[in-house]
Write an enzyme that holds these catalytic residues in place. Structure first.
Site, PDB file in Angstrom:
ATOM      1  CE  LYS A 117      46.055 -47.611 -50.133  1.00  0.00           C
ATOM      2  NZ  LYS A 117      46.671 -48.381 -49.005  1.00  0.00           N
ATOM      3  CG  ASP A 174      47.177 -45.607 -43.615  1.00  0.00           C
ATOM      4  OD1 ASP A 174      48.014 -45.430 -44.524  1.00  0.00           O
ATOM      5  OD2 ASP A 174      46.924 -46.723 -43.126  1.00  0.00           O
ATOM      6  CD  GLU A 224      48.118 -51.405 -45.079  1.00  0.00           C
ATOM      7  OE1 GLU A 224      48.510 -50.236 -45.162  1.00  0.00           O
ATOM      8  OE2 GLU A 224      48.580 -52.222 -44.244  1.00  0.00           O
ATOM      9  CD  GLU A 280      54.254 -49.801 -49.272  1.00  0.00           C
ATOM     10  OE1 GLU A 280      55.048 -49.094 -48.608  1.00  0.00           O
ATOM     11  OE2 GLU A 280      53.021 -49.781 -49.093  1.00  0.00           O
TER      12      GLU A 280
END
Length: 275
Positions: free
Chosen positions: A118, A49, A120, A186
């Site tokens: 994917k 994204d 989050e 991350e």
């Protein structure tokens, strides 16, 4: 005459099996030509994204839509033969409920040919990850700095320092237990990333984490120097294509204004080849 060997695309199970083995090479891609280039060298290609920021000029990933992800996913799929193609679920497409997440994940995979999605989030996404994986949708998790939650976490800050490390460790174990086949770490401290990599049974893919992760991922426009609005600390520029392109365009403009382009070899005459 023998037929050429058919290339077998990697799947989520192949990525999972690489835990503790040769590091996984992962990059983002948003277009067919770039996907072809990445596919030659990568194990996993993510339709991220981040496309909203690097190609559409958005200030964050929050305004990226399902339609945008589908458009770019289809383009990337045309360039992929070998790597596992994973596609990001955009903000607002999965947080409401596991049922909403399944509906949108199934749509993205069906419409683009992606081999996994994917999403989050850590512990609070466990029910959703389990719901998806039990219904045949491979899930790559993403913890630590989660850009879609940037407003809630107060910016693009390092996550997991000091006593906050326990939260990230718990998130990593939770998404593993829920059935994710891998997890992006991350912007977490290197020592924490190493601890998590040793702790969980699925591959860790670092971005601003540690060389000890089971793989690494970067936004391709960052590492090629195409996106130069800002440069995160964890990005290494392997090329400077934006600067090269700017120089090329400047030269082209100068030649057009000086009437030195097009030259004789670029124009057609009344006779000769039609090509």
């Amino acid at each position: 005459m023998s037929r050429p060997a058919q290339i077998k695309a990697l799947n989520a199970a192949d990525i999972l099996a690489r835990k503790g083995s040769t590091p996984l090479v992962c990059l983002t891609a948003y277009t067919t030509p770039v996907a072809k280039l990445a596919d030659e060298h990568c194990d996993l290609v993510l339709v991220g994204d981040s496309v909203g920021m690097v190609l559409h000029g958005l200030t964050s990933t929050l305004d990226v839509t399902m339609e945008m992800m589908t458009l770019h996913g289809r383009a990337v799929a045309r360039g992929i033969k070998r790597a596992l193609m994973v596609i990001d679920m955009p903000f607002g497409s999965y947080e409401e409920s596991p049922v909403q997440a399944f509906r949108n994940a199934a749509r993205l995979m069906a419409d683009t040919g992606a081999g996994a999605v994917k999403l989050e989030g850590g512990r609070h996404m466990v029910d959703t990850i389990r719901f998806l994986t039990e219904r045949g949708i491979p899930v790559m998790a993403h913890i630590g700095l989660t850009p879609q939650a940037v407003n809630a976490i107060g910016g693009y800050k390092v996550q997991g320092r000091g006593t906050d490390a326990a939260r990230i460790r718990d998130d990593a174990q939770a998404v593993t237990d829920a059935g994710a086949f891998s997890v992006v770490l991350e912007k977490v401290p290197a020592a924490l990333a190493d601890t998590i990599t040793a702790q969980i049974a699925i591959p860790t893919v670092g971005i601003g984490a540690s060389a000890g992760c089971d793989g690494q991922i970067l936004v391709i426009d960052d590492m090629l120097g195409l996106f130069d609005e800002f440069k995160p600390k964890f990005v290494k520029r392997y090329a400077h294509l934006a600067a090269d392109a700017s120089t090329a365009i400047q030269t082209y403009a100068a030649e057009v204004r000086a009437r030195t382009f097009p030259a004789a070899e670029h124009i057609f005459t009344d006779q000769g080849s039609t090509s």
